[in-house]
Design a protein around this motif. Structure first.
Motif, PDB file in Angstrom:
ATOM      1  N   HIS A 125       0.853  -1.161  -0.442  1.00  0.00           N
ATOM      2  CA  HIS A 125       0.010   0.120  -0.266  1.00  0.00           C
ATOM      3  C   HIS A 125       0.841   1.178   0.293  1.00  0.00           C
ATOM      4  O   HIS A 125       0.562   2.483  -0.451  1.00  0.00           O
ATOM      5  CB  HIS A 125      -1.178   0.187   1.204  1.00  0.00           C
ATOM      6  N   LYS A 171       0.945   4.356  -2.491  1.00  0.00           N
ATOM      7  CA  LYS A 171       0.837   5.526  -2.709  1.00  0.00           C
ATOM      8  C   LYS A 171       1.673   6.363  -2.666  1.00  0.00           C
ATOM      9  O   LYS A 171       1.445   7.548  -3.576  1.00  0.00           O
ATOM     10  CB  LYS A 171       0.366   5.617  -1.443  1.00  0.00           C
ATOM     11  N   SER A 213       1.765   7.060  -6.750  1.00  0.00           N
ATOM     12  CA  SER A 213       0.504   7.469  -7.063  1.00  0.00           C
ATOM     13  C   SER A 213       0.748   9.189  -7.036  1.00  0.00           C
ATOM     14  O   SER A 213       0.040  10.362  -7.586  1.00  0.00           O
ATOM     15  CB  SER A 213      -1.106   7.325  -6.060  1.00  0.00           C
TER      16      SER A 213
END
Length: 613
Positions: A196, A200, A203
């Motif tokens: 995760h 992130k 992103s």
């Protein structure tokens, strides 16, 4: 980052745990000095918050004990005792900072950050990787000025990587740093948080994945592109599996060098106290624990002489030596120091040990292509033995069994169904059956010169595990051999419970060739929760551990209808008939003395797994 709070005031405990949790610290709490010593000397913390006035052992005495035993974890002393003399006394006891109650939690948080910066030799208030910045003061992460929204554990992971940017962090390291000692997340949970975090960061626009996965070792932060010089060379993956194992074990050996030195110092101080006639029970027990740990771990790295010396020291200390025996203890300690000092470069020693411990593949038949197969097997960490005929195989097997030597983990047999005479072909097929009938059976991989159903049927009827047809590359052949070697152990879940961190780190590397799924547990108090979560196929238990012994855990298992038949192997430094009798009386399936080679251990595990199915 992980903090140990040693405080007996429940109100203050509630306030501090909430405040520190909001700042993404993992916090362990204990309420008296003796518990503080057990936790502080057992687990790894980034910082200790220590109250002065505590039950059982006051904060000043505890601080002095930590420093006397070589524990360098930063300590902030919390107390309501004002005045310069008290501050001087606290700092002289070894505290790094001194805060008077009542205090401002923001000031305390700032002092914690300052000490952590000093600990990591990073004196900048903001941690960064290029344009990615993490501000511990505001708990805010930005990339090129834009704020990133990270969950608490993702933030903690990023901070951990930034503070340890030149280290490879194993899953165990990460769990130890970011979860309290009362939590035991599955490895999949940690990997999920890392995934995760990566998503992130991607992103947010980072041009590359800044976290590198070091297969078999853990994770580390990539060096910045402009700094890609010698660091990138050090971080590059070794060429083959054997080299990877060697690199991982060398890393563990070097990582625990300070701990070994501390253990030697503990024993030395106890012997010195014995000579002076001032040896206290607590010091003798600490020395016994240190010798016990050394005896187990040195053998795992192939230092058998050192392991034996540590075991002798442990036995002498357990027998409550009198003052006249200090010289005998001192001589053994000197010899032990020399053994360890002689192995400053452990790589050659480990190289030999890995080679001796690796699985054995017996190659039978066509020896013309065996050199290429042998070379490929070596790259994959597999030893080979080549024999030309079924007759030589039978003689060799008999000799191995007479000498109680280990048999191969797999057999590679070349059969020509086109050119081989019928009698000779039957001999080879009978050989397959012979390996199948051994206890435990040994998988046979057949390489044939044609692909006919009738030939496959004959091989299958005689117990062959795989039927391959030429042409094949050496890497394809060895890949199937690896599958056969791991077939009996692949995906079998092994739970190892031992209070020795070093052993828990080294065993997964040593047992990797057998394909077990290993779960390690250092704190036996979490045994039941981890047991139910993992649902293992077999358990390895240490005998002596803080809080709960392995024998007690085994007794508990045997009272449960579901777990009562679970294979339990004891792994102990004690080669004592009474202790092994107690272990078997508690329900043990086997008793293995440390140091055991990885091959011996894997062989015993596989045997018990075979019996339990």
């Amino acid at each position: 980052m992980k903090i140990l709070l040693i405080e007996d005031d429940k109100t203050l405990i509630d306030l501090l745990t909430r405040t520190l949790a909001e700042r993404s610290y993992a916090v362990d709490v204990v309420t008296d000095g003796e518990q503080g010593w057990i936790y502080g000397s057992t687990y790894t913390y980034d910082l200790i918050l220590l109250d002065w006035s505590l039950p059982k052992l006051d904060g000043i005495s505890l601080c002095q004990r930590f420093r006397a035993r070589g524990y360098n974890t930063p300590i902030i002393l919390l107390t309501s005792r004002h005045g310069s003399q008290n501050k001087i006394r606290g700092l002289d006891a070894g505290a790094d900072d001194y805060i008077c109650k009542p205090f401002d939690v923001e000031e305390l948080a700032a002092r914690i950050r300052a000490l952590l910066r000093r600990l990591n030799c990073n004196f900048l208030p903001v941690l960064s990787w290029g344009d990615l910045q993490l501000d511990p003061c505001s708990c805010q992460v930005t990339y090129q000025g834009n704020i990133l929204s990270l969950a608490t554990k993702e933030y903690m992971l990023l901070e951990l990587f930034l503070r340890h940017r030149q280290e490879v962090l194993s899953i165990e390291d990460i769990i130890e740093s970011l979860w309290t000692s009362m939590e035991y997340p599955a490895e999949a949970t940690v990997r999920s948080h890392i995934r995760h975090l990566r998503e992130k960061l991607k992103s947010a626009g980072l041009p590359e994945d800044i976290i590198t996965t070091m297969r078999g070792q853990g994770y580390c932060l990539k060096p910045l592109p402009q700094a890609e010089t010698s660091e990138s060379i050090l971080a590059s993956e070794p060429a083959d599996k054997h080299s990877k194992h060697l690199a991982a074990l060398t890393l563990i050996w070097n990582k625990h060098r300070p701990k070994r030195q501390q253990q030697l110092t503990t024993i030395e101080q106890a012997i010195a106290a014995l000579q002076r006639g001032t040896l206290e029970l607590s010091d003798r027990l600490s020395a016994i624990v240190a010798a016990h740990s050394l005896a187990g771990n040195l053998g795992q790295f192939g230092l058998y002489r050192g392991s034996e010396l540590a075991r002798e020291l442990e036995e002498l200390l357990q027998n409550n030596p009198n003052r006249e025996q200090w010289q005998k203890l001192s001589l053994k300690l000197t010899a032990l120091n020399e053994e360890i000092a002689n192995e400053r470069n452990i790589s050659p020693q480990l190289d030999q040990k890995l080679a001796a411990d690796s699985p054995l593949l017996l190659i039978v038949g066509d020896v013309n292509s065996s050199s290429q197969i042998t070379q490929e097997a070596k790259i994959q960490g597999i030893r080979t033995k080549t024999l030309p005929t079924s007759e030589t195989v039978k003689i060799w097997l008999e000799q191995q069994q007479d000498r109680y030597e280990n048999l191969p983990q797999a057999v590679l047999l070349t059969i020509s169904f086109t050119n081989l005479e019928s009698d000779l072909r039957q001999e080879y097929l009978a050989l397959i059956a012979e390996f199948k009938l051994l206890e435990p059976s040994i998988p046979v991989i057949v390489i044939a010169d044609r692909d006919r159903f009738g030939d496959r049927l004959q091989v299958a009827r005689h117990g062959g595990s795989f039927y391959l047809t030429q042409p094949l590359t050496p890497s394809q052949i060895i890949a199937v051999c690896q599958q056969a070697i791991q077939r009996s152990s692949r995906c079998k879940k092994i739970m190892i419970v031992d209070d020795d961190t070093e052993l828990l780190q080294v065993l997964p590397s040593l047992l990797q060739p057998w394909g077990f799924q290993l779960t390690t547990l250092q704190d036996p108090r979490q045994f039941w929760e981890v047991l139910q979560a993992v649902n293992p196929d077999l358990i390895l238990l240490d005998i002596e551990m803080p809080h709960l012994s392995g024998i007690e855990l085994c007794k508990v298992l045997r009272t449960h209808p579901y777990w009562c038949k679970l294979p339990v192997l004891f792994l102990s430094i004690h080669n004592d008939r009474h202790i092994s009798s107690d272990a078997f009386a508690s329900g043990a399936s086997d008793f293995i003395c440390k140091p055991a080679t990885a091959r011996q251990l894997a062989h015993r595990i596989i045997n018990h797994l075979a019996r339990s199915t």
